[in-house]
Design an enzyme around this catalytic site. Structure first.
Site, PDB file in Angstrom:
ATOM      1  N   LYS A  54       0.839  -1.204   0.000  1.00  0.00           N
ATOM      2  CA  LYS A  54       0.000   0.000   0.000  1.00  0.00           C
ATOM      3  C   LYS A  54       0.872   1.251   0.000  1.00  0.00           C
ATOM      4  O   LYS A  54       0.588   2.220  -0.716  1.00  0.00           O
ATOM      5  CB  LYS A  54      -0.947  -0.031   1.211  1.00  0.00           C
ATOM      6  CG  LYS A  54      -2.069  -1.033   0.998  1.00  0.00           C
ATOM      7  CD  LYS A  54      -2.816  -1.429   2.254  1.00  0.00           C
ATOM      8  CE  LYS A  54      -3.739  -2.600   1.899  1.00  0.00           C
ATOM      9  NZ  LYS A  54      -4.384  -3.210   3.062  1.00  0.00           N
ATOM     10  N   GLN A  98      -5.409  -2.267   9.156  1.00  0.00           N
ATOM     11  CA  GLN A  98      -5.133  -3.563   8.522  1.00  0.00           C
ATOM     12  C   GLN A  98      -5.734  -4.690   9.380  1.00  0.00           C
ATOM     13  O   GLN A  98      -5.441  -4.793  10.564  1.00  0.00           O
ATOM     14  CB  GLN A  98      -3.611  -3.743   8.388  1.00  0.00           C
ATOM     15  CG  GLN A  98      -3.194  -4.977   7.635  1.00  0.00           C
ATOM     16  CD  GLN A  98      -3.600  -4.941   6.163  1.00  0.00           C
ATOM     17  OE1 GLN A  98      -3.393  -3.963   5.476  1.00  0.00           O
ATOM     18  NE2 GLN A  98      -4.195  -6.026   5.692  1.00  0.00           N
ATOM     19  N   ASP A 121     -11.827   1.531   3.114  1.00  0.00           N
ATOM     20  CA  ASP A 121     -12.081   0.094   2.989  1.00  0.00           C
ATOM     21  C   ASP A 121     -13.558  -0.184   2.673  1.00  0.00           C
ATOM     22  O   ASP A 121     -13.916  -1.298   2.298  1.00  0.00           O
ATOM     23  CB  ASP A 121     -11.734  -0.603   4.319  1.00  0.00           C
ATOM     24  CG  ASP A 121     -10.568  -1.554   4.186  1.00  0.00           C
ATOM     25  OD1 ASP A 121     -10.166  -1.832   3.038  1.00  0.00           O
ATOM     26  OD2 ASP A 121     -10.068  -2.030   5.220  1.00  0.00           O
TER      27      ASP A 121
END
Ligand code: NAP
Length: 297
Positions: A54, A98, A121
């Protein structure tokens, strides 16, 4: 192999190029640099690999990357306090915690705590609800990547029969919502589905998001169907040497690619789109927070 290969590298490069253009334009017009804050709790090796990927993607497209690494024994309270700080920080466009997080932290509590406008997300219930209601939403990255690949193969999906195997909030449900939005006739399958083979044989579009290596057999695929394999499974690969492993999808690629019209490989398929669509979501988040229209599809 009669099926056309849907190459994740090409699709991801296209998305990232558009994002890079959008980032440059936002900088030129408003002096805003989108920033993505990634929070990693603990030292899970797979998560570290994802977080590094990322960071690299941010660099590629011009998004500022902010990393917060917290120890394995971080309390839920501490993590939620960090999320609150990031929510309140006008320099932060997107927040990604995460997953998985260590057992002492509730994943849902983290999802609920993230400002929906910064929820890159797309997992916050408000975004899931907005997507289900046909409204603008932050759409989860992997499903959106799968959707862009489908649209790349066939622009008009209207009226096609789609089977989505898997009903997670992360993949299956949002994929199904996106396909409904495209006027597909959508069937959702899961572990209690009866006669999955028959369901699959009827599907013009087959999306597999199960988490079981090579689960979907070649003869389940309708001839000419578009097959999107979301699964990422690590299996032993003794042919590569002792203790070696390799990645495979949820679809038996060798067999299915002889029957499908188009198919994504694993690796090199949907997985590459996930990070690209995260960049896209961060750019969109920066625009929405500045009161601007979405710059990319
Ligand atoms: P998940 O939350 O474990 O969901 C798996 C789904 O598969 C569940 O809905 C489950 O049904 C269903 N399922 C399990 N066994 C089945 C069976 N025998 N027949 C039919 N359905 C069955 O997994 P996920 O997070 O959605 O991820 C799915 C796969 O995608 C995994 O391989 C994951 O690694 C991969 N993934 C890839 C990316 C990427 O970047 N490409 C991103 C996210 C996930 P029930 O609901 O009935 O249990």
């Amino acid at each position: 192999m009669p099926a056309t290969l849907i190459d994740g590298k090409t699709y991801a490069a296209r998305v990232k190029a558009k994002v890079a253009e959008g980032v440059a334009a936002l900088g030129a017009s408003r002096s805003i640099t989108p920033a993505l804050a990634v929070v990693l709790v603990g030292a899970d090796p797979a998560s570290q690999v994802y977080v590094r990927a990322k960071g690299r993607a941010c660099e590629e497209v011009g998004i500022r990357s902010i990393e917060h690494r917290l120890p394995d024994d971080t309390s839920q309270e501490t993590l939620l306090a960090l999320v609150e700080t990031l929510n309140a920080d006008p320099q932060v466009s997107g927040i990604l915690v995460q997953f998985p997080v260590p057992a002492q932290i509730s994943q849902q509590a983290v999802i609920d705590a993230i400002d929906p406008l910064k929820d890159v997300d797309g997992l916050h219930p408000l975004n899931a609800g907005r997507l289900a209601s046909g409204l603008d939403a932050m759409v989860p990255c992997t499903p959106y990547g799968a959707y862009l690949m489908l649209k790349g193969v066939r622009e008009d999906l209207s009226g096609l029969k789609a089977l989505v195997i898997g009903r997670s909030n992360l993949v299956g449900k949002p994929v199904a919502q996106l396909l409904l939005r495209e006027n597909c006739t959508v069937t959702m399958a899961h572990s209690r589905t009866r006669d999955l083979r028959a369901e699959a044989r009827a599907a013009d579009i087959l999306v597999a998001a199960i988490g079981k290596p090579n689960f979907v057999q070649g003869d389940w695929v309708k001839p000419g169907a578009i097959v999107i394999d979301v699964g990422i499974n690590r299996i032993p690969a003794p042919e590569k040497g002792e203790g070696k492993t390799r990645l495979v999808g949820d679809v038996d690629f060798a067999a299915a690619s002889q029957i499908a019209g188009a198919i994504t490989p694993v690796p090199g398929g949907v997985g590459l789109m996930t990070v690209a669509c995260l960049m896209r979501n961060t750019l969109i988040a920066a625009h929405r927070q500045a009161g601007l229209a979405d710059p990319v599809e």
